[in-house]
Design an enzyme around this catalytic site. Structure first.
Site, mmCIF file in Angstrom:
data_model
loop_
_atom_site.group_PDB
_atom_site.id
_atom_site.type_symbol
_atom_site.label_atom_id
_atom_site.label_comp_id
_atom_site.label_asym_id
_atom_site.label_seq_id
_atom_site.Cartn_x
_atom_site.Cartn_y
_atom_site.Cartn_z
ATOM 1 N N GLU A 143 19.721 11.715 -58.135
ATOM 2 C CA GLU A 143 18.857 10.704 -58.756
ATOM 3 C C GLU A 143 18.476 9.692 -57.680
ATOM 4 O O GLU A 143 19.291 8.868 -57.276
ATOM 5 C CB GLU A 143 19.587 10.025 -59.915
ATOM 6 N N ASP A 150 17.292 15.149 -72.409
ATOM 7 C CA ASP A 150 18.295 14.095 -72.251
ATOM 8 C C ASP A 150 18.793 13.678 -73.623
ATOM 9 O O ASP A 150 17.986 13.438 -74.540
ATOM 10 C CB ASP A 150 17.693 12.895 -71.520
#
Length: 241
Positions: free
Chosen positions: A127, A8
């Site tokens: 998510e 990320d």
């Protein structure tokens, strides 16, 4: 089981948080990715954590630099909002793209993406956050915004649109190193028809062994245990073999 390093990125730094919040800088993405490549990672998942929120994608140049010396499949996510973005990602050296927010805002975009680039190029990042007993909701903008949808229904929809694989990220377990979200996986496993990548919660070899025993044809995307050197790629591959 594919072992995928999840990277990320925010403002050109590899970052790591807990529950997709409280982001901490880890280091330089090129250095980190090169080390994982040398350690024989199977794939790389590189996500711009704020790209969709701000309507941009800053990683195309980074992917070009990474792929000069690294030869494993790369999935690029964050800020993929148009067919042109997918084209730019692939031209930069990515093999696949991961789509989340734009798919939730405009599900027909998935059909267009698959029609233009093929199923194998399109990953959908789901998510998921638990909101009630046995109910999870898909979030967008890297876990920042509710959708009022049901994860079960959303997975059915994206599979019908033709995505190539599903990246299922548990917001509740992400970064906690307490184990994968088994309850979430149990709730959706009977409807999964596509290759599944599980992300969020890995903290030990036991967590990986348990996942492999309980679920068939599942791969893992891991971050904390690699970034903080809790586990090595060779250790993981040894127990899987």
């Amino acid at each position: 089981m594919r072992i995928i390093a999840r990277i990320d990125i925010k403002n050109n730094h590899v970052i790591k948080g807990i529950n997709l919040e409280g982001l901490r800088k880890i280091g330089d993405p090129i250095d980190i990715v090169k080390q994982y490549y040398l350690d024989s990672i199977d794939e790389l998942l590189i996500i711009d954590s704020v790209a969709s929120l701000y309507g941009r994608n800053n990683l195309f140049e980074l992917i070009k630099n990474i792929t000069k010396d690294i030869f494993v499949p790369i999935t690029l996510g964050g800020g993929i909002r148009s067919l042109k973005d997918i084209e730019n990602a692939l031209n930069s050296g990515a093999d696949k793209v991961a789509i989340n927010s734009m798919a939730l805002e405009n599900p027909s975009f998935l059909s267009e993406a698959v029609s233009n680039f093929g199923e194998s190029t399109i990953t959908v990042n789901v998510e998921a956050k638990k909101i009630l007993e046995n109910r999870w909701e898909p979030y967008k903008f890297c876990g920042r915004e509710k959708t009022n949808l049901n994860v079960y229904d959303w997975i059915n929809e994206i599979q019908n649109k033709g995505c190539g694989e599903i990246l299922l990220t548990s917001i509740d377990n992400e970064g906690t190193e307490t184990g994968f979200d088994i309850d979430l996986l149990e709730s959706v496993k009977k409807i999964i028809k596509k290759p599944l990548i599980v992300s969020g919660g890995c903290g030990s070899l036991k967590h990986i062994e348990n996942l492999k025993k309980r679920f068939q044809n599942v791969s893992i995307a891991i971050a904390s245990v690699l970034h903080y050197k809790i586990l090595t790629i060779s250790e993981i591959k040894k127990i899987l073999s």
